[in-house]
Scaffold this motif. Sequence first.
Motif, mmCIF file in Angstrom:
data_model
loop_
_atom_site.group_PDB
_atom_site.id
_atom_site.type_symbol
_atom_site.label_atom_id
_atom_site.label_comp_id
_atom_site.label_asym_id
_atom_site.label_seq_id
_atom_site.Cartn_x
_atom_site.Cartn_y
_atom_site.Cartn_z
ATOM 1 N N THR A 1 0.835 -1.206 0.000
ATOM 2 C CA THR A 1 0.000 0.000 0.000
ATOM 3 C C THR A 1 0.870 1.257 0.000
ATOM 4 O O THR A 1 0.580 2.233 -0.702
ATOM 5 C CB THR A 1 -0.952 -0.008 1.211
ATOM 6 O OG1 THR A 1 -1.793 -1.183 1.121
ATOM 7 C CG2 THR A 1 -1.838 1.217 1.223
ATOM 8 N N SER B 1 -5.311 1.171 2.722
ATOM 9 C CA SER B 1 -5.621 -0.254 2.582
ATOM 10 C C SER B 1 -7.129 -0.407 2.460
ATOM 11 O O SER B 1 -7.855 -0.078 3.385
ATOM 12 C CB SER B 1 -5.148 -1.030 3.810
ATOM 13 O OG SER B 1 -3.786 -0.826 3.997
ATOM 14 N N ASP C 1 -7.117 -4.850 -4.063
ATOM 15 C CA ASP C 1 -6.493 -5.616 -2.990
ATOM 16 C C ASP C 1 -7.287 -6.912 -2.883
ATOM 17 O O ASP C 1 -8.401 -6.930 -2.364
ATOM 18 C CB ASP C 1 -6.544 -4.844 -1.672
ATOM 19 C CG ASP C 1 -5.809 -5.574 -0.551
ATOM 20 O OD1 ASP C 1 -5.826 -6.831 -0.542
ATOM 21 O OD2 ASP C 1 -5.220 -4.908 0.314
ATOM 22 N N GLU D 1 -2.737 -5.538 -5.233
ATOM 23 C CA GLU D 1 -2.043 -6.097 -4.067
ATOM 24 C C GLU D 1 -2.443 -7.563 -3.917
ATOM 25 O O GLU D 1 -3.571 -7.916 -4.149
ATOM 26 C CB GLU D 1 -2.423 -5.330 -2.794
ATOM 27 C CG GLU D 1 -1.980 -3.875 -2.814
ATOM 28 C CD GLU D 1 -2.047 -3.198 -1.450
ATOM 29 O OE1 GLU D 1 -1.786 -3.859 -0.422
ATOM 30 O OE2 GLU D 1 -2.351 -1.991 -1.424
#
Length: 154
Positions: A40, A60, A80, A108
């Motif tokens: 992040t 995040s 993510d 991510e």
Amino acid sequence: MLTRHTYSADETRALAERLGHRLRAGDVLCLRGDLGAGKTTWTQGLARGLGVPEGDPVNSPTFMLLAEHRTGRVPLFHFDVYRLDNSGGLYDLAFDEYLDGDGVIVIEWADRIADALPDDRLDIALVPDSMDSRTITFTPHGARARQLLEALTP
Ligand code: ADP
Ligand code: MG
């Protein structure tokens, strides 16, 4: 392959910012590394390079799989996929449409959806060496990704 070492979160952001300056729609960056590795943090620097203002912070996305930042030079789509066990759940996200879309894509935990990743992409692995230092390894896939790495070569 290219390896860089950073010794603070700000150094990681500064390195990512250099790459961010060069990014254009269609670029895909796949981030790997454990919780707290700096994925992040890296994305925050990247956003800065894309001209995303402080008022549109990158953080995040704990309960979200995707955060969209449309305040910079090019849209940034920040995925993510920590909560996905496999690429099956991507269907609901219209992941393919984002890949074909008008923005830069950062993922991510990209290793969790390995089979859904495009052939052309820049893989970035972050590994903590100590509290404040990280080894960051860049593996380009395709001509465009190799070109992007030039932004990180002094
Ligand atoms: P991830 O998204 O991989 O879980 P984060 O970026 O959220 O990781 O967290 C990384 C943490 O490590 C942050 O608290 C950051 O300040 C800290 N940190 C310390 N040194 C570094 C470094 N060299 N690069 C990146 N983050 C660092
Ligand atoms: Mg994270």
